[in-house]
Every structure is written in structure tokens, then in C-alpha cells.
Design a protein around this motif. Structure first.
Motif, mmCIF file in Angstrom:
data_model
loop_
_atom_site.group_PDB
_atom_site.id
_atom_site.type_symbol
_atom_site.label_atom_id
_atom_site.label_comp_id
_atom_site.label_asym_id
_atom_site.label_seq_id
_atom_site.Cartn_x
_atom_site.Cartn_y
_atom_site.Cartn_z
ATOM 1 N N ALA A 193 0.831 -1.204 0.000
ATOM 2 C CA ALA A 193 0.000 0.000 0.000
ATOM 3 C C ALA A 193 0.866 1.254 0.000
ATOM 4 O O ALA A 193 0.586 2.224 -0.719
ATOM 5 C CB ALA A 193 -0.926 -0.004 1.219
ATOM 6 N N ALA A 194 1.944 1.227 0.785
ATOM 7 C CA ALA A 194 2.854 2.379 0.840
ATOM 8 C C ALA A 194 3.531 2.604 -0.504
ATOM 9 O O ALA A 194 3.692 3.752 -0.948
ATOM 10 C CB ALA A 194 3.893 2.159 1.940
ATOM 11 N N ALA B 69 0.944 4.082 -2.893
ATOM 12 C CA ALA B 69 0.667 5.474 -2.528
ATOM 13 C C ALA B 69 1.810 6.383 -2.973
ATOM 14 O O ALA B 69 1.586 7.490 -3.473
ATOM 15 C CB ALA B 69 0.448 5.587 -1.017
ATOM 16 N N ASN C 77 -3.411 6.256 1.086
ATOM 17 C CA ASN C 77 -3.170 5.003 1.794
ATOM 18 C C ASN C 77 -4.136 4.916 2.984
ATOM 19 O O ASN C 77 -4.009 5.666 3.949
ATOM 20 C CB ASN C 77 -1.721 4.959 2.272
ATOM 21 N N CYS D 202 -5.305 2.691 5.817
ATOM 22 C CA CYS D 202 -5.133 1.537 6.697
ATOM 23 C C CYS D 202 -6.237 1.591 7.747
ATOM 24 O O CYS D 202 -6.301 2.534 8.539
ATOM 25 C CB CYS D 202 -3.764 1.565 7.363
#
Length: 300
Positions: free
Chosen positions: A106-107, A110, A117, A119
């Protein structure tokens, strides 16, 4: 307006020369000065909130000129403006057991594509820390170490996904949904991802990734006994393991995920399953290609 043919005329710009047509024209409903002023007020009140949604593709054209000039300016803009090559705004969902690398992927997404992102667990923590309206409702569940109700989680997610940056840039979500009920709830409030990836990692690899993690209580530095060992024996002697990284806790979470994963994969019929037990940048290449390329057509 001409009553018989419904043809529209204007008293200044398009007045009919025939007297019989002039005599039977009527004023359409809804265009009085008061009604027009009300519509203009409503338009100007709303347009200021609409314009920021289209910062890179907006073209302002003065309509106080002949219609043909307005038309050709709009046509020229459409024909010459370079639009984004992206076929859609990415709404990415990453699924996988604890330790499968969702946070890292995800990082990376992004960072490279400017996605927001999202979470789920971090959002809940931030809501509690910031003492928001939802955070105060979540706090008792955190204090008692109980699961936060799905309805509350979805409200916090909705609040974040409705923000302007999420709408404009797209988002990558991880940590929710974790089962079929949660997936249905997310879908029911209108957040349907257009790319879904399942990161599969064997249990032994997850155990290696998580149970060997340690933290230095003095400096707060994080280490991994295999991938990032402490530089000195003194530091190693004082390292602590988080209770959630014990093998027993890890096994419970992994088992829970795989009990629900079959239903989730069926719910997200176009999901792509990837081998997450490899170099993270190799995994990222597969995820990236799944976003850039069209969805695969599944053979019935």
C-alpha cells in the motif's frame, strides 16, 4: 415561445418577423425574474464546491458571446487537451493474512501513484487519539481490547474515503474487509474497489516475518532478528517482543483470515491472487501490472 410548433424565440436575439407568429407567442413557465434569480443563486452556491473536483481538466468559457463561439471553444478544448492515460481512478483493495505485506504494498502504491493510503486499523487509532466523535465511541472497545463494531468501522472509513483527495486521486485500502459480512457492508455504502489483490503467504513464512520482530524500549527502534539484527549484544539483550507477535497469536490471526478468504475471493470475482512469499518489489511489479492492465477475462 411559439405555442403551435413549440419553437423557441428570443425577444432580442431571435424575434420572428411574421406578425401572426408574434401574436401567438407565450412566455414559458419558470423564467420569471424571481424564479431565474433563485436558480442562479442555487447554481452559484453549488458550483464553488463542484469546481475543485476537476482541477486538471476544467476549462472556463465565457458564455456571454454568440453560441457558435462558445461551441467552437469547447470543441477545440476537447480535441486538444491532453487527458490522463489512466482508464479509471484506482480504488484498490489489498487482502491477505497478517504479515503478508499489505502495508508495504500500500505504501509503495501510494508513493508511486499518489493514492491515498487507507489503513483501517490506523484510522481507528487516529480517531481515538484525535478524540473525534467516532473516536469517543471507539475508545471503550479499545480499552477493553474488544473488536470495534463493523458499523462504526464503516462510518470511519466512509468519512476518510469521502474526502476530496480520496475522490480525486483514488485510494488503496487494507485491513478491511476481513470477512464476507464486512465486504457486503462496504459495498452497501458505495465503496466498491475496482482492483482487488489477495496476497498469499505460507504460514511458516509469516511466522518467520512476525515472531522475530523486536523493539528497543530505550530508543524505540524496530529490529528483526533475521533481516535487521541489532548492531550490538547490549541492544539485543534489552529487545522486547510485542505480545501480538507471539506464534500463538499469529496462528490465530492467520487461521481466521484463511477461514474467511474463500468467501471474500468469491465475493470479489475479479480479484487477482498473488504469491506474496517473494521479494516485496517483485510482488509490487505484479500488483502494479494488475492496476495498469485491463482486468483478466475469466473463462466460464
Amino acid at each position: 415561445m411559439k405555442r403551435e410548433s413549440a419553437e423557441i424565440y428570443h425577444t432580442t436575439f431571435d424575434w420572428p418577423p411574421e406578425s401572426d407568429i408574434q401574436n401567438r407567442l407565450v412566455v414559458p413557465a419558470g423564467i420569471s425574474e424571481m424564479e431565474t434569480a433563485r436558480k442562479l443563486l442555487e447554481y452559484h452556491r453549488n458550483i464553488v464546491r463542484i469546481i475543485p473536483s476537476y482541477p486538471k481538466i476544467l476549462k472556463v468559457i465565457s458564455a456571454d458571446q454568440p453560441c457558435v463561439d462558445v461551441f467552437y471553444q469547447a470543441l477545440t478544448y476537447v480535441q486538444t487537451h491532453h487527458r490522463s492515460n489512466a482508464p479509471f481512478t484506482p480504488k484498490v483493495l489489498l487482502c491477505g493474512p497478517t504479515g503478508s505485506g499489505k502495508s508495504l504494498q500500500a505504501a509503495l502504491l501510494a508513493q508511486k501513484y499518489g493514492l491515498v493510503n487507507v489503513c483501517c486499523g490506523q484510522l481507528l487509532k487516529e480517531a481515538v487519539a484525535d478524540k473525534t466523535q467516532f473516536g469517543e465511541l471507539i475508545r471503550p472497545f479499545f480499552e477493553k481490547e474488544m473488536a470495534v463494531p463493523n458499523s462504526l468501522v464503516v462510518k470511519v472509513l466512509s468519512e476518510r474515503l469521502d474526502q476530496q483527495d480520496s475522490i480525486q486521486k483514488g485510494w488503496v485500502l487494507h485491513g478491511f474487509p476481513q470477512d464476507l459480512d464486512q465486504a457486503h457492508m462496504l459495498n452497501s455504502v458505495g465503496y466498491d474497489p475496482n482492483r482487488v489483490f489477495f496476497l498469499n503467504v505460507p504460514f511458516d513464512s509469516i511466522v518467520e516475518r512476525l515472531t522475530l520482530r523486536r523493539i528497543d524500549p530505550v530508543t524505540g527502534e524496530r529490529y528483526h532478528l533475521l533481516y535487521k539484527p541489532p548492531p550490538t549484544m547490549e541492544i539485543q539483550a534489552r529487545l522486547l517482543q510485542h505480545p501480538k507477535d507471539s506464534e500463538e497469536q499469529v496462528k490465530l490471526k492467520v487461521d481466521l483470515f484463511y477461514r474467511n478468504s474463500a468467501d471474500l475471493e468469491q465475493f470479489y470475482g475479479q480479484a487477482v491472487t498473488l504469491n506474496g512469499d517473494q521479494d516485496p518489489y517483485t510482488v509490487f511489479e505484479y500488483v502494479e501490472s494488475g492496476i495498469i492492465n485491463p482486468l483478466p477475462k475469466k473463462i466460464p
